[in-house]
Design an enzyme around this catalytic site. Structure first.
Site, short mmCIF file in Angstrom:
data_model
loop_
_atom_site.label_atom_id
_atom_site.label_comp_id
_atom_site.label_asym_id
_atom_site.label_seq_id
_atom_site.Cartn_x
_atom_site.Cartn_y
_atom_site.Cartn_z
N LYS A 1 37.44 54.18 51.22
CA LYS A 1 38.51 53.56 52.02
C LYS A 1 39.70 53.21 51.14
CE LYS A 1 36.20 49.06 51.65
NZ LYS A 1 35.35 48.07 52.37
N TYR B 1 63.79 35.19 35.70
CA TYR B 1 64.21 34.36 36.84
C TYR B 1 63.70 32.94 36.70
CZ TYR B 1 65.58 38.38 39.75
OH TYR B 1 66.19 39.48 40.27
C1 LIG Z 1 34.17 47.97 51.51
C2 LIG Z 1 32.83 48.11 52.11
C3 LIG Z 1 31.78 48.64 51.34
C4 LIG Z 1 31.89 48.88 49.86
O1 LIG Z 1 31.77 47.62 49.23
P1 LIG Z 1 31.87 47.46 47.64
O2 LIG Z 1 31.67 46.01 47.43
O3 LIG Z 1 33.24 47.90 47.26
O4 LIG Z 1 30.82 48.30 47.04
C5 LIG Z 1 30.58 48.92 51.99
N1 LIG Z 1 30.41 48.64 53.30
C6 LIG Z 1 31.39 48.09 54.05
C7 LIG Z 1 31.14 47.81 55.49
C8 LIG Z 1 32.62 47.80 53.48
O5 LIG Z 1 33.59 47.24 54.23
#
Ligand SMILES: *Cc1c(COP(=O)(O)O)cnc(C)c1O
Length: 348
Positions: free
Chosen positions: A34, A243
């Site tokens: 993702k 800044y």
């Molecule tokens: C993001 C996510 C993962 C992966 O989790 P990590 O902690 O990055 O390994 C797995 N399952 C779901 C439902 C997620 O949202």
């Protein structure tokens, strides 16, 4: 070298996947891709994972599945955590995605829009984020099971804290909802893999560990980020940098201005806290991080190099995150789009 360079080691990603697949024991390891592979680039990262043997990919929303399908080609399964949202049917069908349906409305929508199209079911086991509640499942399960879901999954809220009572509690709920159904199950992300075999079920879902982040302590580092020095000046004691005059030189100082800032994901919260590195020598960031640049005190270096590293062996994503009051996940997924991106260790 006027541009900041983000180097992504595809070999390290595939070795991290292999290590997490090994730790998954008898379960098959999928790969969570993702958010553009946690900011590192689906187009290059997803094919490397597929070449290493990953056969099930997970994205957050259907639109992300298009790029993953393009990257890995036909064959591998691509699951969607957000399930089947209104308007998603053509993308789900077109990219051959498997929505993880998370509410009775989604189940109805999916069956009406794409009858016969593969789906999985996502359960809420206590996190209260996404997933079907136990009471709804009791009412719907016999009807849904007759449509043969491809995967039953849930997600842990506290897997990065092995001693947390929530882990065993969610495990008990997941088992109560899914034991004896004879369908493939998935429960563990990176943290859950490390909790041990009773959390693994049939398919694991490592994400952050692939990309070199905690809680997978033995992950290989995946990214290096080198920031070019675009100007250097020597200032007398008492002058200020950046800044808001937030930093005043305590003594005559040499200040390098680096060409990256919060627009590149190097968040303003790093002000006064982060360091950049010349090999094994740290240099403090001084003055506020600006949109496109930041100041660094290089007085102690024998001469000013052309670039300094903010992510490197001496300072990984979690170390930088801690300085900025966040987590490695946020550092990675914030990495900007102005970097030149070099990929090493890949098959192509
Ligand atoms: C993001 C996510 C993962 C992966 O989790 P990590 O902690 O990055 O390994 C797995 N399952 C779901 C439902 C997620 O949202």
């Amino acid at each position: 070298m006027a541009q900041a360079i983000l180097t992504v080691d595809l070999g390290a990603i595939t070795r991290n996947w292999q290590a997490l697949a090994g730790l998954s024991g008898r379960a098959e390891a999928g790969a969570v891709v993702k958010a553009d592979c946690y900011g590192l680039g689906t187009e290059r990262v997803a094919p490397a994972l597929a070449a290493a043997g990953a056969r099930r990919f997970f994205v957050a929303e259907a639109s992300e599945g298009i790029a993953v399908r393009r990257a890995v080609g036909p064959g591998p399964e691509i699951y969607v955590f957000a399930g089947h949202m209104a308007g998603d049917a053509s993308v789900i069908a077109g990219a051959d995605l498997i929505p993880l349906l998370n509410a009775p409305e989604q189940i109805a929508r999916h069956r009406a829009a794409l009858p016969g199209h593969a789906f999985g079911i996502q359960f809420d086991t206590g996190m209260n984020r996404l997933g079907i509640e136990e009471a709804d499942w009791r009412a719907l399960s016999s009807d849904i099971l007759s449509a043969n879901p491809r995967l039953l999954m849930s997600h842990l809220a506290c897997a990065d804290e092995p001693g947390h009572a929530m882990n065993a509690s969610q495990l008990a709920v997941f088992r109560r909802m899914t034991d004896g159904l004879g369908l493939p199950r998935s429960f563990a992300a990176t943290g859950g893999i490390l909790l041990g075999p009773e959390y693994h079920f049939d398919i694991t879902r490592p994400g952050i560990g692939l990309y070199g982040g905690d809680p997978f302590d033995s992950a290989e580092a995946v990214v290096r980020l080198s920031l070019p020095v675009i100007q250097t000046r020597t200032i007398p004691a008492g002058e200020t940098v950046g800044y808001g005059n937030s930093w005043t030189a305590p003594k005559p100082s040499r200040i390098a201005t680096l060409g990256a800032g919060y627009a590149d994901g190097l968040i303003r919260a790093m002000t006064g806290k982060a360091r950049v590195w010349h090999g094994s020598t740290p240099c403090p960031v001084v003055g506020r991080v600006s949109m496109d640049s930041m100041g660094v005190d290089v007085t102690h270096l024998p001469d000013t190099p052309g670039a300094l590293d903010i992510l490197c062996p001496a300072q990984g994503v979690d170390a930088l995150a801690t300085m900025a009051g966040t987590i490695g996940y946020e550092i990675l997924t914030s990495l900007g789009h102005r970097y030149r991106r070099d990929y090493t260790g890949g098959a192509r």
